[in-house]
Every structure is written in structure tokens, then in C-alpha cells.
Design a protein around this motif. Structure first.
Motif, PDB file in Angstrom:
ATOM      1  N   VAL A   1       0.827  -1.200   0.000  1.00 36.11           N
ATOM      2  CA  VAL A   1       0.000   0.000   0.000  1.00 36.11           C
ATOM      3  C   VAL A   1       0.867   1.258   0.000  1.00 36.11           C
ATOM      4  CG1 VAL A   1      -0.337   0.266   2.501  1.00 36.11           C
ATOM      5  CG2 VAL A   1      -2.124   0.997   0.918  1.00 36.11           C
ATOM      6  N   ARG A   2       2.034   1.212   0.605  1.00 35.14           N
ATOM      7  CA  ARG A   2       2.966   2.354   0.575  1.00 35.14           C
ATOM      8  C   ARG A   2       3.506   2.557  -0.847  1.00 35.14           C
ATOM      9  NH1 ARG A   2       2.818   5.107   5.379  1.00 35.14           N
ATOM     10  NH2 ARG A   2       2.819   3.685   7.128  1.00 35.14           N
ATOM     11  N   ILE A   3       3.732   1.452  -1.539  1.00 33.45           N
ATOM     12  CA  ILE A   3       4.180   1.542  -2.936  1.00 33.45           C
ATOM     13  C   ILE A   3       3.064   2.155  -3.776  1.00 33.45           C
ATOM     14  CG2 ILE A   3       4.870   0.220  -4.971  1.00 33.45           C
ATOM     15  CD1 ILE A   3       6.134  -1.835  -2.950  1.00 33.45           C
ATOM     16  N   ALA A   4       1.832   1.720  -3.530  1.00 32.74           N
ATOM     17  CA  ALA A   4       0.681   2.265  -4.258  1.00 32.74           C
ATOM     18  C   ALA A   4       0.528   3.759  -4.004  1.00 32.74           C
ATOM     19  CB  ALA A   4      -0.591   1.519  -3.859  1.00 32.74           C
ATOM     20  N   MET A   5       0.770   4.192  -2.773  1.00 31.48           N
ATOM     21  CA  MET A   5       0.696   5.627  -2.454  1.00 31.48           C
ATOM     22  C   MET A   5       1.766   6.401  -3.230  1.00 31.48           C
ATOM     23  SD  MET A   5       0.201   5.595   1.626  1.00 31.48           S
ATOM     24  CE  MET A   5      -1.349   5.350   2.425  1.00 31.48           C
ATOM     25  N   ALA A   6       2.938   5.830  -3.329  1.00 30.69           N
ATOM     26  CA  ALA A   6       4.027   6.472  -4.069  1.00 30.69           C
ATOM     27  C   ALA A   6       3.671   6.597  -5.545  1.00 30.69           C
ATOM     28  CB  ALA A   6       5.325   5.691  -3.890  1.00 30.69           C
ATOM     29  N   VAL A   7       2.952   5.608  -6.076  1.00 31.27           N
ATOM     30  CA  VAL A   7       2.507   5.664  -7.469  1.00 31.27           C
ATOM     31  C   VAL A   7       1.554   6.835  -7.652  1.00 31.27           C
ATOM     32  CG1 VAL A   7       1.111   4.479  -9.224  1.00 31.27           C
ATOM     33  CG2 VAL A   7       2.863   3.230  -7.965  1.00 31.27           C
TER      34      VAL A   7
END
Length: 173
Positions: A118-124
Motif C-alpha cells: 500500500v505504501r508503494i501504491a501511495m508512491a505511485v
């Protein structure tokens, strides 16, 4: 390496008769399929034609080329069956049912690679490639577990794939 019976059969036909892989048995299944089935189709056949012949219409669903865990979400039915495709999975569209992230940590708890999807998704969403790299997006094995366990119905796996594509494009520059 032969990893399933279908591949073994096709390999035997190739060795014995010199036949190329020209046909593929594809499983059509998922929540939105009233009558799951296996169909024998030519390699290169458009998925749209398969849907026309099986009576399925793609309205407000998520189409996955492959199985629900390792398959790739496809935005429409304008792609063809290739020699490696064994399944089409048709599920409810999570975008229609998704709510804001609850920050429950389920995706991180279930990630076999030990990532925080989910942190990766936020960065996207932020377009922050430094954060994508710091969160090791490229280490994702794309198993689909994060999306499967998400109570918010967020397609987390697809967002991580976007991060991987963004990082790959950045390295090409």
C-alpha cells in the motif's frame, strides 16, 4: 521445463507430429461467470470473439488474463490468446467497490516478499519514484495476495505493477 499436463501434451504432439502450438484450452471462470467452462481456441484469437461465442459480455467487470492470483488485470477485451495463456478470470470490478485505504496492514502482513504494497501504491499516486525504489517495488513477485486480502477492495497489485513500470522507464532514460 514442463509445468502442466496441457504443455506436456502439446510438447508430445510437437515432438511426434511436428505440430506447432496452434490451439489452446482456456478456462473461463470467476465470480461473474454463470457457467464456467473450458474452451479450445486458436492461439491469436481475440478475447472479444471468445466472449461473443460464449455469450459473455464485459460490463463493469475486472478481466484477468490468467488466474485470480498471478494473472494480469486487463482494462478491456481487446487482446488475444497467446501460447502461455491458460485462463480468463472475470471478477467484480474492485474499482466500483473500492473505498479509501483503511491502513489495516493486511497487505503488508500477507506479502511473501515482506513489502508494504500500500505504501508503494501511495508512491505511485504521488508519482514519487524515489519512494517506489525505497519501498523496493521491483522485489514484488506479483502474487496478488495484497489485492486478495484488501478489505477496501483496492487493486493493490496493479498499483505495484505501475510502480515497477515507472521504475523501469526511469532506468531507460
Amino acid at each position: 521445463i514442463v509445468n502442466n499436463a496441457g504443455t506436456a501434451i502439446m510438447l508430445a504432439r510437437m515432438m511426434e507430429y511436428g505440430e506447432a502450438i496452434s490451439m489452446k484450452t482456456v478456462t473461463i471462470s470467476g465470480q461473474c461467470v454463470k457457467k464456467p467452462m473450458n474452451v479450445l481456441v486458436p492461439v491469436g484469437m481475440p478475447v472479444k470473439e471468445i466472449f461473443e461465442h460464449t455469450g459473455f459480455t464485459q460490463d463493469s467487470v475486472r478481466l484477468i488474463a490468467g488466474g485470480p492470483m498471478m494473472g494480469k488485470a486487463i482494462p478491456n477485451d481487446l487482446f488475444v490468446i497467446d501460447r502461455a495463456m491458460n485462463a480468463l478470470t472475470i471478477l467484480d470490478n474492485p474499482a466500483d467497490n473500492a473505498i479509501a485505504c483503511l491502513r489495516c496492514g493486511s497487505c503488508s502482513d500477507h506479502c511473501p516478499a515482506g513489502l508494504q504494497p500500500v505504501r508503494i501504491a501511495m508512491a505511485v499516486k504521488e508519482g514519487n519514484t524515489e519512494e517506489m525504489e525505497r519501498r523496493q517495488a521491483m522485489s514484488c513477485v506479483e502474487c496478488g495476495m495484497c489485492t486478495y486480502v484488501c478489505p477496501s477492495k483496492i487493486d493493490v497489485t496493479e498499483n505495484v505493477r505501475k510502480a515497477k513500470r515507472a521504475l523501469a522507464l526511469q532506468k531507460k532514460k
